[in-house]
Design a protein around this motif. Structure first.
Motif, PDB file in Angstrom:
ATOM      1  N   LEU A   1       0.798  -1.251  -0.040  1.00 17.30           N
ATOM      2  CA  LEU A   1      -0.051  -0.073   0.080  1.00 17.30           C
ATOM      3  C   LEU A   1       0.919   1.300  -0.098  1.00 17.30           C
ATOM      4  N   LEU A   2       2.119   1.202   0.619  1.00 17.51           N
ATOM      5  CA  LEU A   2       2.803   2.406   0.734  1.00 17.51           C
ATOM      6  C   LEU A   2       3.537   2.579  -0.643  1.00 17.51           C
ATOM      7  N   TRP A   3       3.873   1.670  -1.119  1.00 14.14           N
ATOM      8  CA  TRP A   3       4.360   1.720  -2.627  1.00 14.14           C
ATOM      9  C   TRP A   3       3.420   2.329  -3.543  1.00 14.14           C
ATOM     10  N   TYR A   4       2.421   1.674  -3.550  1.00 12.59           N
ATOM     11  CA  TYR A   4       1.347   2.339  -4.548  1.00 12.59           C
ATOM     12  C   TYR A   4       0.783   3.595  -4.288  1.00 12.59           C
ATOM     13  N   LEU A   5       0.472   3.884  -3.164  1.00 12.17           N
ATOM     14  CA  LEU A   5       0.185   5.466  -2.698  1.00 12.17           C
ATOM     15  C   LEU A   5       1.486   6.342  -3.099  1.00 12.17           C
ATOM     16  N   LEU A   6       2.566   5.903  -2.771  1.00 16.02           N
ATOM     17  CA  LEU A   6       3.960   6.742  -3.151  1.00 16.02           C
ATOM     18  C   LEU A   6       4.067   6.871  -4.771  1.00 16.02           C
ATOM     19  N   ALA A   7       3.892   5.866  -5.280  1.00 14.88           N
ATOM     20  CA  ALA A   7       3.458   6.264  -7.016  1.00 14.88           C
ATOM     21  C   ALA A   7       2.567   6.999  -7.359  1.00 14.88           C
TER      22      ALA A   7
ATOM     23  N   SER B   1      12.602  18.962   0.469  1.00  8.30           N
ATOM     24  CA  SER B   1      12.281  18.715   1.777  1.00  8.30           C
ATOM     25  C   SER B   1      11.015  18.168   1.923  1.00  8.30           C
ATOM     26  N   SER B   2       9.884  18.818   1.143  1.00  9.82           N
ATOM     27  CA  SER B   2       8.620  18.462   1.239  1.00  9.82           C
ATOM     28  C   SER B   2       8.279  16.999   0.731  1.00  9.82           C
ATOM     29  N   PHE B   3       9.070  16.738  -0.119  1.00  9.86           N
ATOM     30  CA  PHE B   3       8.962  15.187  -0.662  1.00  9.86           C
ATOM     31  C   PHE B   3       9.463  14.195   0.441  1.00  9.86           C
ATOM     32  N   VAL B   4      10.487  14.477   0.894  1.00  4.84           N
ATOM     33  CA  VAL B   4      11.214  13.760   2.016  1.00  4.84           C
ATOM     34  C   VAL B   4      10.222  13.545   3.191  1.00  4.84           C
ATOM     35  N   LEU B   5       9.453  14.787   3.474  1.00 11.18           N
ATOM     36  CA  LEU B   5       8.725  14.783   4.778  1.00 11.18           C
ATOM     37  C   LEU B   5       7.390  14.181   4.313  1.00 11.18           C
ATOM     38  N   PHE B   6       6.873  14.099   3.151  1.00 17.38           N
ATOM     39  CA  PHE B   6       5.757  13.366   2.678  1.00 17.38           C
ATOM     40  C   PHE B   6       5.939  11.904   2.933  1.00 17.38           C
ATOM     41  N   ILE B   7       6.910  11.525   2.391  1.00 19.68           N
ATOM     42  CA  ILE B   7       7.394  10.009   2.497  1.00 19.68           C
ATOM     43  C   ILE B   7       7.392   9.653   3.887  1.00 19.68           C
ATOM     44  N   PHE B   8       7.957  10.371   4.769  1.00 16.73           N
ATOM     45  CA  PHE B   8       8.126  10.024   6.280  1.00 16.73           C
ATOM     46  C   PHE B   8       6.662  10.017   6.656  1.00 16.73           C
ATOM     47  N   LEU B   9       5.932  10.885   6.453  1.00 19.00           N
ATOM     48  CA  LEU B   9       4.654  11.004   7.258  1.00 19.00           C
ATOM     49  C   LEU B   9       3.733   9.998   6.449  1.00 19.00           C
ATOM     50  N   LEU B  10       3.581   9.604   5.366  1.00 21.31           N
ATOM     51  CA  LEU B  10       2.948   8.420   4.603  1.00 21.31           C
ATOM     52  C   LEU B  10       3.375   7.095   5.237  1.00 21.31           C
ATOM     53  N   THR B  11       4.756   6.835   5.422  1.00 19.00           N
ATOM     54  CA  THR B  11       4.922   5.727   6.128  1.00 19.00           C
ATOM     55  C   THR B  11       4.653   5.631   7.558  1.00 19.00           C
TER      56      THR B  11
ATOM     57  N   ALA C   1       2.073   6.978   8.625  1.00 17.18           N
ATOM     58  CA  ALA C   1       0.541   6.883   8.819  1.00 17.18           C
ATOM     59  C   ALA C   1      -0.012   5.403   8.405  1.00 17.18           C
ATOM     60  N   ILE C   2       0.711   4.770   7.271  1.00 18.84           N
ATOM     61  CA  ILE C   2       0.279   3.390   7.290  1.00 18.84           C
ATOM     62  C   ILE C   2       0.876   2.552   8.117  1.00 18.84           C
ATOM     63  N   PHE C   3       1.759   2.563   8.708  1.00 18.22           N
ATOM     64  CA  PHE C   3       2.425   1.612   9.708  1.00 18.22           C
ATOM     65  C   PHE C   3       1.890   1.663  10.964  1.00 18.22           C
ATOM     66  N   SER C   4       1.521   2.993  11.369  1.00 19.10           N
ATOM     67  CA  SER C   4       0.787   3.203  12.674  1.00 19.10           C
ATOM     68  C   SER C   4      -0.667   2.587  12.584  1.00 19.10           C
ATOM     69  N   THR C   5      -1.395   2.833  11.426  1.00 11.45           N
ATOM     70  CA  THR C   5      -2.849   2.425  11.125  1.00 11.45           C
ATOM     71  C   THR C   5      -2.653   0.725  11.473  1.00 11.45           C
ATOM     72  N   SER C   6      -1.650   0.159  10.717  1.00 13.46           N
ATOM     73  CA  SER C   6      -1.480  -1.121  10.707  1.00 13.46           C
ATOM     74  C   SER C   6      -1.377  -1.687  12.263  1.00 13.46           C
ATOM     75  N   TYR C   7      -0.573  -1.015  13.027  1.00 12.17           N
ATOM     76  CA  TYR C   7      -0.411  -1.386  14.429  1.00 12.17           C
ATOM     77  C   TYR C   7      -1.408  -1.205  15.281  1.00 12.17           C
ATOM     78  N   ILE C   8      -2.287  -0.147  14.896  1.00 11.21           N
ATOM     79  CA  ILE C   8      -3.414   0.063  15.721  1.00 11.21           C
ATOM     80  C   ILE C   8      -4.704  -1.117  15.362  1.00 11.21           C
ATOM     81  N   LEU C   9      -4.641  -1.508  13.994  1.00 10.90           N
ATOM     82  CA  LEU C   9      -5.458  -2.682  13.637  1.00 10.90           C
ATOM     83  C   LEU C   9      -4.949  -3.876  14.523  1.00 10.90           C
ATOM     84  N   ARG C  10      -3.817  -4.092  14.397  1.00  5.68           N
ATOM     85  CA  ARG C  10      -3.356  -5.337  15.006  1.00  5.68           C
ATOM     86  C   ARG C  10      -3.633  -5.429  16.470  1.00  5.68           C
TER      87      ARG C  10
END
Length: 418
Positions: A67-73, A174-184, A186-195
């Motif tokens: 999901l991270l890969w596709y949203l980044l693309a 800088s914005s691009f790097v920040l977006f990648i960090f925030l997207l990562t 968001a996805i991983f923390s959501t996965s952790y919450i679901l777990r």
């Protein structure tokens, strides 16, 4: 360049949807999405894959990485389409190694699917999407090189020399790097919450060890169980889980969900043998009160389903609407589950014959034998499990039962070699 960008955008959206479905399947295996991906039978390849050691990396589902890969693309393509000009080259330079890495990863995962014999439809669909994305990126790359406008080495030098770029360009990086960090995040923390929300988080190893040690300290009884006639899984399996159950009890429903995991994970290695112990004074006369009204009817229905050769399909239909039917279960509810089976899944049995089997004297005698056996073994609650002669009351955590399954199968494998 826009035609390539739009094709990549469409494919990335499809990939994101597929990965979202896989993530949902991982944490909510009973969700209806399972029917789309792998079927709704008792043995589900997607559940089998989710229970394997190949489903996660650093305890995060592989679907989350997808999901991270596709949203980044999607984000990269949208930026290129909006900004235009040189940003198309930046997008191509980013997507080229990313899509190649995605396909290389899929090659490894595909080999694992082949080795394990698991056929995951959604997984294979994502492989097709990734191959298509790489093919389009390569066509885009060839067209850009042919036009003489694109140089991967030149773009890499520009990025590495970001400090010497204009303020606007540095702000973009800088914005691009920040977006990648925030997207990562968001996805991983959501996965952790679901777990945590779905109880998928593992319990401490010490707790598992303590329970397993206690289980094996209990003496193994030498019990010669008679034929129950109600069996799920491979009849010739190495390991048998014998369950005294009430098909309307809430704990038994939870154990059914666990059975799906076990049968999907261990497939031909285990079988589950049921004996009825309805918590209903209608047929279980020694009970002080009825806990689940008409559970005697449910027991008869399952015996009829087994005799008809449709047990697996029937148990799925029975539990599919369990939350709505178990408190108001009637003989008609039993028949409704039968009617939900496709004609081809009824094994030539019509409604009249199924009803006759439910109400036959032979079914009544077998039900009495099940209840008599349960009392002889001291069963007074459901579910009560017997694993290799050892008794377990209630529904343990899947981590614990999984450990016991591994132990038992390892022991049987060792003894078979001795």
């Amino acid at each position: 360049m826009k035609k390539f960008a739009y094709l990549l955008l469409a494919l990335s959206i499809v990939g994101a949807l597929l990965s979202g479905m896989l993530l949902l399947q991982h944490y909510y295996p009973d969700a209806k999405i399972g029917f789309i991906s792998c079927g709704d039978g008792i043995i589900n390849p997607c559940l089998s894959l989710a229970q394997s050691g190949y489903a996660t990396l650093f305890r995060i589902p592989l679907a989350a990485y997808g999901l991270l890969w596709y949203l980044l693309a999607i984000f990269i393509v949208l930026i290129a389409d909006y900004a235009g000009g040189r940003y198309y080259d930046y997008a191509l330079a980013a997507l080229l190694p990313l899509s190649a890495a995605a396909v290389a990863t899929d090659a490894v995962l595909g080999a694992i699917l082949i080795a394990t014999g698991i056929f995951c439809t959604l997984c294979i669909a994502t492989y097709v999407v990734n191959i298509s994305i790489l093919a389009i990126v390569l066509l885009w790359y060839r067209a850009s090189v042919k036009d003489g406008r694109f140089s991967l080495a030149g773009i890499c030098r520009e990025v590495l020399a970001a400090q010497e770029s204009s303020p606007d360009r540095r702000a973009f990086y800088s914005s691009f790097v920040l977006f990648i960090f925030l997207l990562t995040f968001a996805i991983f923390s959501t996965s952790y919450i679901l777990r945590l929300k779905t109880g998928s988080a593992r319990i401490p190893v010490d707790t598992i060890n303590s329970f397993v040690i206690s289980f094996y300290r209990s003496p193994a009884q030498n019990i010669a169980f008679p034929e129950s006639g109600i069996v799920l899984g491979n009849p010739k399996a190495d390991l048998t889980i014998t369950v005294f159950t009430d098909f309307l009890c809430s704990a038994c429903y939870e154990f059914y969900r666990m059975e799906k995991f076990l049968l999907s994970k261990y497939r031909d290695s285990i079988k589950i043998v049921y004996f009825n112990f309805p918590l209903d004074v209608g047929c279980n006369k020694d009970l002080k009160r009825t806990v689940y009204k008409n559970s005697c009817v449910a027991a008869r229905a399952f015996m009829a389903a087994s005799d008809s050769g449709i047990l697996e399909g029937y148990i799925v239909k029975h539990f599919a609407d369990y939350q709505n039917t178990h408190v108001r279960y009637t003989p008609e509810t039993a028949m409704a589950a039968f009617r939900q089976l496709d004609a081809g899944a009824r094994n030539g049995i019509d409604e009249q014959r199924f009803r006759e089997l439910m109400n036959s004297d032979a079914t009544s005698r077998r039900l009495e034998e099940h209840i008599r056996l349960a009392k002889q073994l001291g069963v007074d609650a459901t579910p009560t499990l017997f694993i290799n002669g050892r008794k377990m009351v209630g529904v343990p955590r899947i981590d614990i039962l999984d450990r016991i399954m591994k132990n038992e199968l390892t022991r049987k494998k060792y003894h078979s070699k001795s």
